[in-house]
Design an enzyme around this catalytic site. Sequence first.
Site, PDB file in Angstrom:
ATOM      1  N   PHE A 157      -5.619  -9.757   6.993  1.00 43.44           N
ATOM      2  CA  PHE A 157      -5.889 -10.692   8.081  1.00 43.44           C
ATOM      3  C   PHE A 157      -4.689 -10.932   8.977  1.00 43.44           C
ATOM      4  O   PHE A 157      -4.840 -11.315  10.134  1.00 43.44           O
ATOM      5  CB  PHE A 157      -6.369 -12.039   7.511  1.00 43.44           C
ATOM      6  CG  PHE A 157      -5.273 -12.884   6.904  1.00 43.44           C
ATOM      7  CD1 PHE A 157      -4.434 -13.658   7.689  1.00 43.44           C
ATOM      8  CD2 PHE A 157      -5.062 -12.899   5.528  1.00 43.44           C
ATOM      9  CE1 PHE A 157      -3.420 -14.429   7.126  1.00 43.44           C
ATOM     10  CE2 PHE A 157      -4.064 -13.661   4.962  1.00 43.44           C
ATOM     11  CZ  PHE A 157      -3.240 -14.432   5.770  1.00 43.44           C
ATOM     12  N   LYS A 181     -11.807  -0.579   7.627  1.00 46.45           N
ATOM     13  CA  LYS A 181     -12.433  -1.755   7.023  1.00 46.45           C
ATOM     14  C   LYS A 181     -11.460  -2.914   7.196  1.00 46.45           C
ATOM     15  O   LYS A 181     -10.547  -3.108   6.417  1.00 46.45           O
ATOM     16  CB  LYS A 181     -12.718  -1.513   5.535  1.00 46.45           C
ATOM     17  CG  LYS A 181     -13.912  -2.340   4.972  1.00 46.45           C
ATOM     18  CD  LYS A 181     -13.783  -3.840   5.126  1.00 46.45           C
ATOM     19  CE  LYS A 181     -12.770  -4.430   4.164  1.00 46.45           C
ATOM     20  NZ  LYS A 181     -12.729  -5.952   4.288  1.00 46.45           N
ATOM     21  N   GLU A 184     -12.465  -9.396   6.636  1.00 46.41           N
ATOM     22  CA  GLU A 184     -13.610 -10.124   7.180  1.00 46.41           C
ATOM     23  C   GLU A 184     -13.186 -11.412   7.888  1.00 46.41           C
ATOM     24  O   GLU A 184     -13.988 -12.021   8.608  1.00 46.41           O
ATOM     25  CB  GLU A 184     -14.611 -10.444   6.072  1.00 46.41           C
ATOM     26  CG  GLU A 184     -14.107 -11.338   4.955  1.00 46.41           C
ATOM     27  CD  GLU A 184     -13.400 -10.579   3.843  1.00 46.41           C
ATOM     28  OE1 GLU A 184     -13.334 -11.115   2.712  1.00 46.41           O
ATOM     29  OE2 GLU A 184     -12.893  -9.460   4.089  1.00 46.41           O
ATOM     30  N   SER A 234      -2.278  -8.114  -0.705  1.00 46.70           N
ATOM     31  CA  SER A 234      -1.476  -8.694  -1.782  1.00 46.70           C
ATOM     32  C   SER A 234      -1.196  -7.644  -2.846  1.00 46.70           C
ATOM     33  O   SER A 234      -1.920  -6.646  -2.977  1.00 46.70           O
ATOM     34  CB  SER A 234      -2.226  -9.870  -2.410  1.00 46.70           C
ATOM     35  OG  SER A 234      -3.351  -9.404  -3.142  1.00 46.70           O
ATOM     36  N   CYS A 289       4.469  -9.892   5.302  1.00 47.71           N
ATOM     37  CA  CYS A 289       5.198  -9.406   4.131  1.00 47.71           C
ATOM     38  C   CYS A 289       6.688  -9.247   4.415  1.00 47.71           C
ATOM     39  O   CYS A 289       7.469  -9.051   3.486  1.00 47.71           O
ATOM     40  CB  CYS A 289       4.610  -8.079   3.649  1.00 47.71           C
ATOM     41  SG  CYS A 289       4.827  -6.717   4.800  1.00 47.71           S
ATOM     42  N   GLU A 385       5.217 -15.170  -4.179  1.00 41.42           N
ATOM     43  CA  GLU A 385       5.027 -15.065  -2.730  1.00 41.42           C
ATOM     44  C   GLU A 385       4.127 -16.209  -2.273  1.00 41.42           C
ATOM     45  O   GLU A 385       2.964 -16.286  -2.653  1.00 41.42           O
ATOM     46  CB  GLU A 385       4.404 -13.727  -2.366  1.00 41.42           C
ATOM     47  CG  GLU A 385       4.267 -13.547  -0.862  1.00 41.42           C
ATOM     48  CD  GLU A 385       3.618 -12.229  -0.486  1.00 41.42           C
ATOM     49  OE1 GLU A 385       4.000 -11.663   0.555  1.00 41.42           O
ATOM     50  OE2 GLU A 385       2.734 -11.756  -1.222  1.00 41.42           O
TER      51      GLU A 385
END
Length: 494
Positions: A157, A181, A184, A234, A289, A385
């Site tokens: 995202f 892909k 969402e 992740s 990240c 994180e």
Amino acid sequence: MSFVQLPESPITCRNLVGGEWLLPPGAPLLEVRSPYTGGVIGRVPMTSEAGVAQAVEAARVASVGWRAVSLRERTAIMARFRALLEQHLDRLANLAASEAGKTVAEARAGLLKGMEVCDFALSLQNLDTGGALEVSRGVSCEFRREPLGVVAGITPFNFPAMVPLWMIPTALTVGNAFILKPSEKVPLTACALGELLQEAGVPPGVFSVVHGGREAVEAILAHPEVRAVGFVGSSAVARRVYAEGSARGKRVLALGGAKNHLIVVPDAEPGLTAQSVVDSFTGCAGQRCMAASVLLAVGDVQPILDQVLERAGRLECGPGMGALIDRASLTRLETAIAAAERAGARVVLDGRGKTPAGERWANGHWLGPTVIDGVRPDMEAAQRELFGPVLAIVRVPTLSAALEVENASPYGNAASIFTTNGAVAQAVVEGARVGMVGVNVGVPVPREPFSFGGVGESKFGHGDITGVASLGFWTDLKKVTRKWGGRTDGSWMS
């Protein structure tokens, strides 16, 4: 005052399959909410295994003709796509900001970074020309790159445009059919990229967009026609994607999370260091990240830390820093801050409860810059994180101690050293077990063709996702050895 241009009405996203925008039959529609307001800005279909199979079959058919197109012709289409990205830069930046929560300036910067990968792909027709050599009298060997066929990218995202653009230009230019892909949570930008690729002239089926959640991901990983999968997300999910895809014989490169350390020593230039630290841990609301997560304060650097607090304290949510992706992320971060306090750390800059002025933004997901001092290396704030605008300060006596803390982390994405001493900088360059190192740079992302990628728990697979190192991921090398006629003058193949 408006920080971002939100869509005027909710956008219903569709899958791009075989050149057509389709709603998968029977697929439920999930609401897409803007982090700025919490309001609905779109709807996205949750594609089933059957819907994924439909896209893969269209891509398989299209890949046959696409691989036969010359590299020069494929490059010309990519050049048109890059020009369209530049032409629609402001619209795309506002769209990405609307759904991801970043500022428009940050969204624009992400697009420009993605366009660097377009530039790299455009260079391949001149730079990646294969190789040939007469290895013996009358015998030649050569290599050439061959596309894999159907490949896929599963993207997160936090960068709706940049991360897909890490993969799409190179994968398409070398001759693959690509299935995207997207998360969402941020499907709108993916659809816009698909529209521009169509306008640029990419043939039907060569680029596909498949929306959905876990079922769609698992279907991509299971489909036998998908030869390679690039993933960013992740570490926990990256590990699973790598394991599942590899077990099915796929080539998988899965980039995971990070716990990046900024090492500050007393001889660091105060102004440059303070600004770099703040930009690193607050940029994209810390949802990247490459964000600074831990500041390792070596010795007495309090004057620099005071500047960090002063600069970060001036940032306003909205105009200076974007929103968190959803309410769950805000709750998770507030819980982590409270846990650090209970463990004995001190919140010296508290961003909880900060919101932009104006009723329109009241239901957004906001957390101001937060700095926690007195954090021990074994605390959660130093280990996990957090993925938000939260900086943990760990005080250490020496550079060696700082490197011990850095290298104890299971992650290995990035680290930076702030110093005016070349020997100190070199010690960190050589001693930090990470994939990317910065010297007086808070976000040490290399420019193309220097590739992006970490080590350890930050990457599962081999190679990198961009640059020269990505070519071996998206292609196979075909080696050809030729001999015409027999030789009598001493050939190793005679």
